[in-house]
Write an enzyme that holds these catalytic residues in place. Structure first.
Site, PDB file in Angstrom:
ATOM      1  N   LEU A 254       0.826  -1.223   0.000  1.00 58.61           N
ATOM      2  CA  LEU A 254       0.000   0.000   0.000  1.00 58.61           C
ATOM      3  C   LEU A 254       0.853   1.263   0.000  1.00 58.61           C
ATOM      4  CD1 LEU A 254      -2.686  -1.009   2.666  1.00 58.61           C
ATOM      5  CD2 LEU A 254      -2.560  -1.616   0.260  1.00 58.61           C
TER       6      LEU A 254
ATOM      7  N   ALA B   4       2.927   4.361  -0.980  1.00 55.23           N
ATOM      8  CA  ALA B   4       3.049   5.141  -2.214  1.00 55.23           C
ATOM      9  C   ALA B   4       3.070   6.626  -1.899  1.00 55.23           C
ATOM     10  CB  ALA B   4       1.868   4.862  -3.153  1.00 55.23           C
ATOM     11  N   GLN B   5       3.632   7.395  -2.819  1.00 54.11           N
ATOM     12  CA  GLN B   5       3.389   8.833  -2.875  1.00 54.11           C
ATOM     13  C   GLN B   5       2.022   8.887  -3.550  1.00 54.11           C
ATOM     14  OE1 GLN B   5       2.286  11.966  -3.266  1.00 54.11           O
ATOM     15  NE2 GLN B   5       3.015  11.893  -5.371  1.00 54.11           N
TER      16      GLN B   5
ATOM     17  N   GLU C 265      -6.855   5.834 -11.272  1.00 59.55           N
ATOM     18  CA  GLU C 265      -6.119   6.893 -11.977  1.00 59.55           C
ATOM     19  C   GLU C 265      -5.444   6.348 -13.232  1.00 59.55           C
ATOM     20  OE1 GLU C 265      -5.434  10.477 -11.407  1.00 59.55           O
ATOM     21  OE2 GLU C 265      -7.401  10.051 -10.601  1.00 59.55           O
TER      22      GLU C 265
ATOM     23  N   TYR D  61       1.672  10.313 -11.327  1.00 58.92           N
ATOM     24  CA  TYR D  61       1.194   9.289 -10.391  1.00 58.92           C
ATOM     25  C   TYR D  61       0.555   8.127 -11.157  1.00 58.92           C
ATOM     26  CZ  TYR D  61      -1.952   7.022  -7.025  1.00 58.92           C
ATOM     27  OH  TYR D  61      -2.630   6.100  -6.275  1.00 58.92           O
TER      28      TYR D  61
ATOM     29  N   LYS E 134       1.901   4.290 -11.340  1.00 58.40           N
ATOM     30  CA  LYS E 134       1.045   3.192 -10.870  1.00 58.40           C
ATOM     31  C   LYS E 134       0.789   2.167 -11.977  1.00 58.40           C
ATOM     32  CE  LYS E 134      -0.094   3.697  -6.489  1.00 58.40           C
ATOM     33  NZ  LYS E 134      -0.067   2.601  -5.505  1.00 58.40           N
TER      34      LYS E 134
ATOM     35  N   ARG F  15      -8.693   9.948   6.134  1.00 59.43           N
ATOM     36  CA  ARG F  15      -8.152  10.419   4.862  1.00 59.43           C
ATOM     37  C   ARG F  15      -7.186  11.588   5.105  1.00 59.43           C
ATOM     38  NH1 ARG F  15      -6.755   9.141  -0.260  1.00 59.43           N
ATOM     39  NH2 ARG F  15      -8.419   9.475  -1.790  1.00 59.43           N
TER      40      ARG F  15
HETATM   41  P1  NAP Z   1      -1.886   7.340   2.080  1.00 57.80           P
HETATM   42  O1  NAP Z   1      -2.831   7.614   3.183  1.00 57.80           O
HETATM   43  O2  NAP Z   1      -1.207   8.476   1.400  1.00 57.80           O
HETATM   44  O3  NAP Z   1      -0.774   6.325   2.634  1.00 57.80           O
HETATM   45  C1  NAP Z   1       0.412   6.071   1.936  1.00 57.80           C
HETATM   46  C2  NAP Z   1       1.352   5.298   2.831  1.00 57.80           C
HETATM   47  O4  NAP Z   1       2.577   5.057   2.095  1.00 57.80           O
HETATM   48  C3  NAP Z   1       1.779   6.024   4.118  1.00 57.80           C
HETATM   49  O5  NAP Z   1       1.874   5.079   5.154  1.00 57.80           O
HETATM   50  C4  NAP Z   1       3.160   6.542   3.772  1.00 57.80           C
HETATM   51  O6  NAP Z   1       3.971   6.711   4.900  1.00 57.80           O
HETATM   52  C5  NAP Z   1       3.686   5.404   2.933  1.00 57.80           C
HETATM   53  N1  NAP Z   1       4.826   5.775   2.115  1.00 57.80           N
HETATM   54  C6  NAP Z   1       4.943   6.844   1.283  1.00 57.80           C
HETATM   55  N2  NAP Z   1       6.145   6.828   0.691  1.00 57.80           N
HETATM   56  C7  NAP Z   1       6.800   5.727   1.151  1.00 57.80           C
HETATM   57  C8  NAP Z   1       8.075   5.173   0.900  1.00 57.80           C
HETATM   58  N3  NAP Z   1       8.940   5.741   0.043  1.00 57.80           N
HETATM   59  N4  NAP Z   1       8.421   4.034   1.540  1.00 57.80           N
HETATM   60  C9  NAP Z   1       7.574   3.460   2.424  1.00 57.80           C
HETATM   61  N5  NAP Z   1       6.346   3.937   2.704  1.00 57.80           N
HETATM   62  C10 NAP Z   1       5.966   5.067   2.058  1.00 57.80           C
HETATM   63  O7  NAP Z   1      -2.606   6.500   0.917  1.00 57.80           O
HETATM   64  P2  NAP Z   1      -3.923   5.581   0.995  1.00 57.80           P
HETATM   65  O8  NAP Z   1      -5.084   6.406   0.622  1.00 57.80           O
HETATM   66  O9  NAP Z   1      -3.919   4.810   2.256  1.00 57.80           O
HETATM   67  O10 NAP Z   1      -3.661   4.603  -0.232  1.00 57.80           O
HETATM   68  C11 NAP Z   1      -3.006   3.356  -0.048  1.00 57.80           C
HETATM   69  C12 NAP Z   1      -2.503   2.873  -1.396  1.00 57.80           C
HETATM   70  O11 NAP Z   1      -3.598   2.705  -2.287  1.00 57.80           O
HETATM   71  C13 NAP Z   1      -1.553   3.807  -2.098  1.00 57.80           C
HETATM   72  O12 NAP Z   1      -0.633   3.016  -2.820  1.00 57.80           O
HETATM   73  C14 NAP Z   1      -2.432   4.581  -3.054  1.00 57.80           C
HETATM   74  O13 NAP Z   1      -1.678   5.052  -4.141  1.00 57.80           O
HETATM   75  C15 NAP Z   1      -3.406   3.495  -3.450  1.00 57.80           C
HETATM   76  N6  NAP Z   1      -4.756   3.927  -3.826  1.00 57.80           N
HETATM   77  C16 NAP Z   1      -5.474   4.751  -3.008  1.00 57.80           C
HETATM   78  C17 NAP Z   1      -6.761   5.084  -3.351  1.00 57.80           C
HETATM   79  C18 NAP Z   1      -7.614   5.954  -2.469  1.00 57.80           C
HETATM   80  O14 NAP Z   1      -8.626   6.479  -2.957  1.00 57.80           O
HETATM   81  N7  NAP Z   1      -7.282   6.102  -1.197  1.00 57.80           N
HETATM   82  C19 NAP Z   1      -7.327   4.565  -4.537  1.00 57.80           C
HETATM   83  C20 NAP Z   1      -6.567   3.713  -5.328  1.00 57.80           C
HETATM   84  C21 NAP Z   1      -5.291   3.379  -4.948  1.00 57.80           C
HETATM   85  P3  NAP Z   1       4.185   8.195   5.545  1.00 57.80           P
HETATM   86  O15 NAP Z   1       2.852   8.588   6.048  1.00 57.80           O
HETATM   87  O16 NAP Z   1       5.224   7.983   6.552  1.00 57.80           O
HETATM   88  O17 NAP Z   1       4.639   9.034   4.381  1.00 57.80           O
HETATM   89  O1  F7E Z   2      -9.069  14.763  -6.104  1.00 57.84           O
HETATM   90  C1  F7E Z   2     -10.643  17.668  -7.654  1.00 57.84           C
HETATM   91  C2  F7E Z   2      -9.369  17.121  -8.252  1.00 57.84           C
HETATM   92  O2  F7E Z   2      -7.033  14.699  -4.672  1.00 57.84           O
HETATM   93  C3  F7E Z   2     -10.345  14.371  -6.552  1.00 57.84           C
HETATM   94  C4  F7E Z   2      -5.887   9.407  -4.507  1.00 57.84           C
HETATM   95  O3  F7E Z   2      -6.234   8.616  -3.406  1.00 57.84           O
HETATM   96  O4  F7E Z   2      -7.864   8.766  -5.706  1.00 57.84           O
HETATM   97  C5  F7E Z   2      -7.142   9.886  -5.226  1.00 57.84           C
HETATM   98  O5  F7E Z   2      -6.768  10.733  -6.282  1.00 57.84           O
HETATM   99  C6  F7E Z   2     -10.858  15.372  -7.574  1.00 57.84           C
HETATM  100  C7  F7E Z   2      -9.849  15.737  -8.661  1.00 57.84           C
HETATM  101  O6  F7E Z   2      -8.190  12.555  -5.388  1.00 57.84           O
HETATM  102  C8  F7E Z   2      -9.655  20.177  -5.249  1.00 57.84           C
HETATM  103  O7  F7E Z   2      -8.919  17.936  -9.327  1.00 57.84           O
HETATM  104  C9  F7E Z   2     -11.067  20.015  -6.874  1.00 57.84           C
HETATM  105  O8  F7E Z   2     -10.486  15.803  -9.897  1.00 57.84           O
HETATM  106  O9  F7E Z   2      -9.245  13.935  -3.708  1.00 57.84           O
HETATM  107  P1  F7E Z   2      -8.352  14.029  -4.861  1.00 57.84           P
HETATM  108  P2  F7E Z   2      -7.666  11.950  -6.788  1.00 57.84           P
HETATM  109  O10 F7E Z   2      -6.804  12.889  -7.500  1.00 57.84           O
HETATM  110  O11 F7E Z   2      -8.875  11.429  -7.506  1.00 57.84           O
HETATM  111  C10 F7E Z   2      -7.156   7.937  -6.637  1.00 57.84           C
HETATM  112  C11 F7E Z   2      -8.049   6.780  -7.003  1.00 57.84           C
HETATM  113  C12 F7E Z   2      -5.812   7.549  -6.161  1.00 57.84           C
HETATM  114  O12 F7E Z   2      -5.305   6.487  -6.496  1.00 57.84           O
HETATM  115  C13 F7E Z   2      -5.003   8.595  -5.461  1.00 57.84           C
HETATM  116  O13 F7E Z   2      -3.966   7.997  -4.685  1.00 57.84           O
HETATM  117  O14 F7E Z   2     -11.162  16.582  -6.891  1.00 57.84           O
HETATM  118  N1  F7E Z   2     -10.431  18.825  -6.773  1.00 57.84           N
HETATM  119  N2  F7E Z   2     -10.598  20.854  -5.966  1.00 57.84           N
HETATM  120  C14 F7E Z   2      -9.558  18.885  -5.777  1.00 57.84           C
HETATM  121  N3  F7E Z   2      -8.706  17.965  -5.281  1.00 57.84           N
HETATM  122  C15 F7E Z   2      -7.932  18.334  -4.224  1.00 57.84           C
HETATM  123  N4  F7E Z   2      -7.100  17.424  -3.695  1.00 57.84           N
HETATM  124  N5  F7E Z   2      -7.991  19.595  -3.686  1.00 57.84           N
HETATM  125  C16 F7E Z   2      -8.827  20.541  -4.162  1.00 57.84           C
HETATM  126  O15 F7E Z   2      -8.848  21.675  -3.674  1.00 57.84           O
END
Ligand code: NAP
Ligand code: F7E
Length: 323
Positions: free
Chosen positions: A81, A83-84, A128, A150, A154, A185
């Site tokens: 899990l 990731a940046q 994404e 990103y 991915k 979040r």
């Molecule tokens: P998140 O809250 O940003 O958590 C990311 C985690 O990765 C944190 O624990 C972070 O640690 C760690 N991390 C970042 N850089 C690292 C590195 N270089 N080495 C080791 N650990 C590192 O993200 P999330 O929302 O839980 O998402 C979990 C995963 O699902 C991610 O891979 C994300 O891209 C993917 N994803 C998320 C969504 C979504 O909507 N949430 C959807 C699809 C896929 P620190 O806090 O210490 O930086």
């Molecule tokens: O943006 C728009 C923005 O940053 C959602 C990550 O978990 O889901 C996430 O990526 C939408 C975009 O999520 C603001 O332009 C408008 O269209 O909440 P977000 P994301 O970019 O969809 C995917 C599935 C992942 O995998 C990623 O790790 O909202 N938006 N105004 C904004 N977004 C942000 N952040 N801030 C604003 O002010």
């Protein structure tokens, strides 16, 4: 004997919920923890599980640390899990994003192949990767067209997972998860930025909320529901790829409307569109088709967007009152 799981990104939103879920199932949970100068374990503490996770220091950008982690944990299951994960930052840090979110997956798969090839592997792929969508509703067969560094990174992580499954018969699955949110979040993501602002505005600590493209549409679910799908993928005899989504898409604008209405306010009185938050390339709309996850895994989302937003606003009201 209890099963052992290694979770990278254990301090993140999904890592915290997944660790809680696995502990509830009796797993011994090892969490890869990247060294930071600030405290990053607040989510694990909020869930009351911080002292039940066995931390191993490591970083996705450091292949040697991943090898050590796999050797030390000897996991039955590995959930990648880490990731940046913020799309916006990926234009500012494209090389870091590629290193961690792309090559880091290859480094971890190599560690698995060499030191624990019978471990089951989960890769956190993402909607994404669909980016500029090639079908109105996206499923496992929809072609990819990422729109950010990103998404591009991915996509490499996704394909290297598929490739290691096909090349070395690893039990490696990729979950193509659509946006999922929760009270845990990160504040930079739009739903949490909104729920936090709603709480502050309601309590008189903030006046306006500046957002970017509020016409963007997302398929939003609850992270607590989605971590179960990750686990279910690794319980199948055969590794595979699955879309995990709700099948409902909503504009950022309508999500704001719901959030402000939770506290009796009108979003139009507070939201200001600010071009500073627009992205160099946008993903305008995402809508997933979770039919395969439903059919094969028996997985279904349990939380509606209204319930999710209410939960987030409630949690932020509580936090802001406590400040
Ligand atoms: P998140 O809250 O940003 O958590 C990311 C985690 O990765 C944190 O624990 C972070 O640690 C760690 N991390 C970042 N850089 C690292 C590195 N270089 N080495 C080791 N650990 C590192 O993200 P999330 O929302 O839980 O998402 C979990 C995963 O699902 C991610 O891979 C994300 O891209 C993917 N994803 C998320 C969504 C979504 O909507 N949430 C959807 C699809 C896929 P620190 O806090 O210490 O930086
Ligand atoms: O943006 C728009 C923005 O940053 C959602 C990550 O978990 O889901 C996430 O990526 C939408 C975009 O999520 C603001 O332009 C408008 O269209 O909440 P977000 P994301 O970019 O969809 C995917 C599935 C992942 O995998 C990623 O790790 O909202 N938006 N105004 C904004 N977004 C942000 N952040 N801030 C604003 O002010």
């Amino acid at each position: 004997m209890s099963k052992k799981a290694l979770v990278t990104g254990v301090t993140g939103q999904d890592g915290a919920y997944l660790a809680q879920f696995l502990l509830g199932k009796g797993y011994e949970v090892f969490g890869l923890h990247a060294r930071r100068s600030t405290d990053t374990k607040w989510r694990l503490r909020e869930l009351g599980i911080c002292d039940r996770v066995r931390f191993i220091e490591g970083d996705l950008a450091d292949a040697a640390s991943l090898q050590r982690a796999v050797i030390k944990a000897e996991p039955d299951e590995i959930y990648n899990l880490a990731a940046q994960s913020f799309v916006g930052s990926s234009w500012d840090q494209p090389l870091l994003t590629g290193t961690v979110d792309g090559l880091g997956v290859a480094a971890l798969l190599e560690a698995v192949r060499q030191f624990k090839p019978d471990a089951r592997f989960y890769q956190a792929s993402t909607s994404e990767m669909f980016g500029l969508i090639q079908a109105a509703q996206q499923d496992e067969n929809t072609p990819f067209y990422p729109r950010s560094p990103y998404g591009v990174a991915k996509l490499y992580g996704h394909w290297i997972t598929v490739n290691y499954r096909e090349s070395f018969a690893l039990h490696a699955s990729s979950g193509i998860l659509f946006n999922h949110e929760s009270p845990l979040r990160g504040i930079e993501f739009v739903t949490r930025k909104v729920s936090d602002a709603v709480a502050r505005i309601k309590l008189g600590k903030q006046k306006e909320l500046r957002l970017g493209n509020i016409d963007a549409k997302r398929d939003w679910g609850f992270a607590g529901d989605y971590v179960e799908a990750m686990w279910l993928m690794l319980q199948q005899d055969k590794a595979d790829d699955y879309v995990v989504a709700t099948g409902v898409t909503t504009t950022v604008r309508d999500m704001c409307k719901i959030a402000f209405e939770c506290v009796g306010l009108n979003y139009q009185d507070h939201v200001v569109v600010d071009p500073a938050f627009f992205r160099p390339a946008e993903v305008d709309v995402l809508l997933g088709n979770p039919a395969k996850a439903s059919l094969v895994l028996g997985w279904r989302p349990r939380t509606s967007l209204v319930q999710l937003v209410e939960m987030m606003v409630e949690a932020d009201l509580h936090r802001v009152r406590r400040e």
